[in-house]
Design a protein around this motif. Sequence first.
Motif, PDB file in Angstrom:
ATOM      1  N   ALA A   1      14.861  -5.737   4.066  1.00 26.03           N
ATOM      2  CA  ALA A   1      16.481  -4.421   3.678  1.00 26.03           C
ATOM      3  C   ALA A   1      15.495  -3.110   4.304  1.00 26.03           C
ATOM      4  CB  ALA A   1      17.190  -4.393   3.098  1.00 26.03           C
ATOM      5  N   MET A   2      14.250  -2.872   4.374  1.00 28.76           N
ATOM      6  CA  MET A   2      14.025  -1.736   4.782  1.00 28.76           C
ATOM      7  C   MET A   2      13.610  -0.597   6.288  1.00 28.76           C
ATOM      8  SD  MET A   2      10.874  -1.097   1.409  1.00 28.76           S
ATOM      9  CE  MET A   2      11.243  -1.421  -0.637  1.00 28.76           C
ATOM     10  N   GLN A   3      13.684  -0.582   5.896  1.00 27.01           N
ATOM     11  CA  GLN A   3      13.225   0.194   8.346  1.00 27.01           C
ATOM     12  C   GLN A   3      11.525   0.170   8.293  1.00 27.01           C
ATOM     13  OE1 GLN A   3      15.643   1.507   9.500  1.00 27.01           O
ATOM     14  NE2 GLN A   3      17.298   2.584   7.822  1.00 27.01           N
ATOM     15  N   PHE A   4      12.243  -0.358  10.201  1.00 30.96           N
ATOM     16  CA  PHE A   4      10.438  -0.836  10.620  1.00 30.96           C
ATOM     17  C   PHE A   4      10.205   0.705   9.501  1.00 30.96           C
ATOM     18  CE2 PHE A   4      13.510  -3.321  13.125  1.00 30.96           C
ATOM     19  CZ  PHE A   4      12.280  -4.456  12.731  1.00 30.96           C
ATOM     20  N   THR A   5       9.819   1.946  10.006  1.00 25.85           N
ATOM     21  CA  THR A   5       8.674   3.371   9.291  1.00 25.85           C
ATOM     22  C   THR A   5       8.475   2.733   7.792  1.00 25.85           C
ATOM     23  OG1 THR A   5      10.166   4.792  10.667  1.00 25.85           O
ATOM     24  CG2 THR A   5       8.753   5.331   9.350  1.00 25.85           C
ATOM     25  N   THR A   6       9.082   2.262   7.198  1.00 25.95           N
ATOM     26  CA  THR A   6       8.943   2.534   5.159  1.00 25.95           C
ATOM     27  C   THR A   6       7.752   0.789   5.839  1.00 25.95           C
ATOM     28  OG1 THR A   6      11.257   2.903   4.606  1.00 25.95           O
ATOM     29  CG2 THR A   6       9.307   1.640   3.574  1.00 25.95           C
ATOM     30  N   LEU A   7       8.198  -0.282   6.515  1.00 25.35           N
ATOM     31  CA  LEU A   7       6.902  -1.531   6.494  1.00 25.35           C
ATOM     32  C   LEU A   7       6.166  -1.272   7.128  1.00 25.35           C
ATOM     33  CD1 LEU A   7      10.260  -3.720   8.456  1.00 25.35           C
ATOM     34  CD2 LEU A   7       9.554  -3.323   5.873  1.00 25.35           C
ATOM     35  N   PHE A   8       5.379  -0.685   8.191  1.00 17.53           N
ATOM     36  CA  PHE A   8       4.201  -0.152   8.828  1.00 17.53           C
ATOM     37  C   PHE A   8       3.645   0.688   7.681  1.00 17.53           C
ATOM     38  CE2 PHE A   8       2.022   2.918  11.554  1.00 17.53           C
ATOM     39  CZ  PHE A   8       1.182   1.803  11.473  1.00 17.53           C
ATOM     40  N   LEU A   9       4.030   1.936   7.285  1.00 18.81           N
ATOM     41  CA  LEU A   9       3.554   2.869   6.138  1.00 18.81           C
ATOM     42  C   LEU A   9       3.349   1.499   4.845  1.00 18.81           C
ATOM     43  CD1 LEU A   9       2.641   5.367   4.625  1.00 18.81           C
ATOM     44  CD2 LEU A   9       4.688   5.530   3.422  1.00 18.81           C
ATOM     45  N   THR A  10       4.134   0.797   4.275  1.00 13.90           N
ATOM     46  CA  THR A  10       3.338   0.145   3.335  1.00 13.90           C
ATOM     47  C   THR A  10       2.076  -1.293   3.880  1.00 13.90           C
ATOM     48  OG1 THR A  10       5.578  -0.253   2.665  1.00 13.90           O
ATOM     49  CG2 THR A  10       4.435  -2.167   1.535  1.00 13.90           C
ATOM     50  N   MET A  11       2.291  -1.590   4.935  1.00 13.17           N
ATOM     51  CA  MET A  11       1.055  -2.167   5.274  1.00 13.17           C
ATOM     52  C   MET A  11       0.205  -1.451   5.346  1.00 13.17           C
ATOM     53  SD  MET A  11       2.829  -4.582   8.481  1.00 13.17           S
ATOM     54  CE  MET A  11       4.227  -3.450   9.492  1.00 13.17           C
ATOM     55  N   LEU A  12       0.031   0.065   5.867  1.00 13.66           N
ATOM     56  CA  LEU A  12      -1.344   0.404   5.956  1.00 13.66           C
ATOM     57  C   LEU A  12      -1.263   0.716   4.753  1.00 13.66           C
ATOM     58  CD1 LEU A  12      -0.917   3.917   8.633  1.00 13.66           C
ATOM     59  CD2 LEU A  12      -1.545   1.624   9.163  1.00 13.66           C
ATOM     60  N   LEU A  13      -0.731   1.250   3.430  1.00 13.63           N
ATOM     61  CA  LEU A  13      -1.379   0.949   1.891  1.00 13.63           C
ATOM     62  C   LEU A  13      -1.401  -0.343   1.859  1.00 13.63           C
ATOM     63  CD1 LEU A  13       1.833   3.083   0.973  1.00 13.63           C
ATOM     64  CD2 LEU A  13      -0.894   4.214   1.297  1.00 13.63           C
ATOM     65  N   MET A  14      -1.407  -1.440   1.756  1.00 14.50           N
ATOM     66  CA  MET A  14      -1.959  -2.593   1.702  1.00 14.50           C
ATOM     67  C   MET A  14      -3.266  -2.800   2.666  1.00 14.50           C
ATOM     68  SD  MET A  14       0.993  -5.273   1.694  1.00 14.50           S
ATOM     69  CE  MET A  14       2.465  -5.294   2.996  1.00 14.50           C
ATOM     70  N   PHE A  15      -3.492  -2.311   3.426  1.00 14.02           N
ATOM     71  CA  PHE A  15      -4.392  -2.781   4.110  1.00 14.02           C
ATOM     72  C   PHE A  15      -5.662  -1.599   3.985  1.00 14.02           C
ATOM     73  CE2 PHE A  15      -8.070  -2.174   7.657  1.00 14.02           C
ATOM     74  CZ  PHE A  15      -8.201  -3.799   7.262  1.00 14.02           C
ATOM     75  N   VAL A  16      -5.527  -0.724   3.326  1.00 11.86           N
ATOM     76  CA  VAL A  16      -6.627   0.167   2.539  1.00 11.86           C
ATOM     77  C   VAL A  16      -6.608  -0.081   1.074  1.00 11.86           C
ATOM     78  CG1 VAL A  16      -6.434   2.163   1.609  1.00 11.86           C
ATOM     79  CG2 VAL A  16      -5.876   1.994   4.219  1.00 11.86           C
ATOM     80  N   GLY A  17      -5.976  -0.331   0.210  1.00 13.05           N
ATOM     81  CA  GLY A  17      -6.088  -1.305  -1.019  1.00 13.05           C
ATOM     82  C   GLY A  17      -6.300  -0.346  -2.045  1.00 13.05           C
ATOM     83  N   ALA A  18      -7.009  -0.565  -2.954  1.00  7.47           N
ATOM     84  CA  ALA A  18      -7.185  -0.190  -3.772  1.00  7.47           C
ATOM     85  C   ALA A  18      -9.237   0.633  -3.968  1.00  7.47           C
ATOM     86  CB  ALA A  18      -7.345  -1.194  -4.936  1.00  7.47           C
ATOM     87  N   ASN A  19      -9.247   1.237  -5.001  1.00  2.76           N
ATOM     88  CA  ASN A  19     -10.458   1.154  -5.045  1.00  2.76           C
ATOM     89  C   ASN A  19     -12.166   0.305  -5.311  1.00  2.76           C
ATOM     90  OD1 ASN A  19      -9.953   3.654  -5.352  1.00  2.76           O
ATOM     91  ND2 ASN A  19      -9.795   3.997  -7.200  1.00  2.76           N
ATOM     92  N   PRO A  20     -13.090   0.599  -5.019  1.00  2.00           N
ATOM     93  CA  PRO A  20     -13.930  -0.670  -4.997  1.00  2.00           C
ATOM     94  C   PRO A  20     -13.975  -0.822  -6.391  1.00  2.00           C
ATOM     95  CG  PRO A  20     -15.228   1.449  -4.556  1.00  2.00           C
ATOM     96  CD  PRO A  20     -13.584   1.621  -4.480  1.00  2.00           C
ATOM     97  N   GLY A  21     -14.306  -2.274  -6.753  1.00  4.19           N
ATOM     98  CA  GLY A  21     -14.545  -2.734  -8.445  1.00  4.19           C
ATOM     99  C   GLY A  21     -13.933  -2.584  -9.459  1.00  4.19           C
ATOM    100  N   SER A  22     -12.015  -2.435  -8.512  1.00  4.93           N
ATOM    101  CA  SER A  22     -10.973  -2.577  -9.100  1.00  4.93           C
ATOM    102  C   SER A  22     -10.679  -3.656  -9.619  1.00  4.93           C
ATOM    103  CB  SER A  22     -10.599  -1.609  -8.976  1.00  4.93           C
ATOM    104  OG  SER A  22     -10.166  -1.965  -7.369  1.00  4.93           O
TER     105      SER A  22
END
Length: 466
Positions: free
Chosen positions: A305-326
């Motif tokens: 139910a989220m806006q496309f803006t939110t979905l795009f931001l979420t996809m960017l954050l998912m692609f970057v991910g966490a820190n190495p060795g985590s």
Amino acid sequence: MTRLPPVSPSAGPARPARHRRPFPRLNPPQLIALTFAAAIIVGAALLSLPVSLEAGQSVTPLQALFMATSAVCVTGLAVVDPGSTFSTFGEVVLMLLIQVGGLGLVTLGTLFALALRRRVGVTDRIRAAQQVSASDLGSVVTLVRRIVLSSLLIEAVGALLLAGVFVPREGLGRGLYYAVFHSVSAFNNAGFSLYATGLTEFVQNPLLNVVVPLLVILGGLGFLVQLNVLRFMQDRRRERLTLNSRLSLTMTATLLLVGTAGFALAEWNNPATLGALSPGGKLMAAWFQGVTPRTAGFNTLDYGAMQFTTLFLTMLLMFVGANPGSTGGGIKTTTFYVMMASAWSMVRGRRDTALFRRRIDTDTVLRAMTVGLLSLGLVNVTFLLMLALNTNPDVKFVQLFFETISAFGTVGLSMNTTPLLNGPQEALLIGLMFLGRIGPLTFAVAFNRPDSVRVRYPADKELLIG
């Protein structure tokens, strides 16, 4: 009378047979890939057993393989509802797979060798160091012990705190069990929940909105960063924060701020998400959704139910991910920073990329660029195949793209799409989750045959770029 064969005078005494190690020629990347694959196969077999399923429930071999892959690769995508499909035994199997996938089989194997008072050889040290992203072989055994013990301690504290959420709702025994399961799932950035709707029923629960994100952040920081920060806090005169720790902490804080603020701005007046909540509830929900795309996969609001803006931001954050060795996935925060920083240095006409008054060497820049390009290519090719194999008219373009990035980043967030996928699409995501967990570069190095002919050709500066 039996004749004995003649003994050659040059033959010496028989040599004792050497103890051959299993898989002696496996390099660390190969061992990581194969142990994860073995854990997935064993997990799928266990989840297929009748004892793992609730009465009247069944799973296909592909569904069992999908769930096992999602657990070992600490993703959280699910083609069946774990809480209603699996029995308590099956849920415990799922939780153990999450734990094994989060800490790593090589790490756990090293700890078991220590527990049995076996000597950990140089080869085992190299393999363990590769899995926890350590560089000092001399201290890797002590490091592994600290990593496992500190992880279990954090999960135990998290479970005690979450008991305040689940015990009043589920009762003492089941509430404690739910607390342990969700604590393990949160710290290992898995995102599995025993509730069919995720954690949406707890969207305005203050305790859950603090504990779960903190567990996610601690798991996503990286084991070496955790230990470095702890030693620095204990003795600031002798200890210092490493470059990796400073960059990881900086990027984590930046992405958390961007995620939380971006989500709040985009969804504040959306009646299907934040719009229906109180101001305090809006801030809590924005904070929770700002944290979990960092490969955690939990949600307290419906992403469909989220806006496309939110979905795009979420996809960017998912692609970057966490820190190495985590315990998290994605291309990693340090990789993203090095890519952006080196590009910015090139634009400014600088040959070197600097960070905290330290120059980043060329090999590190090339490795970051390779990881980024391989990951981008892998996601795009998989997405193209997902589109080509799609047979469900209800599944749209953006849903498949979101699902693909979520699988690669081992995040587990979904726009309610995973159960709607067909068999070939599920098989594609299984492979993508596996590659996303071990890393595309690690997989490429693991099964690449080194070139025996080493030739260095003269450089040419006439090629035009840009």
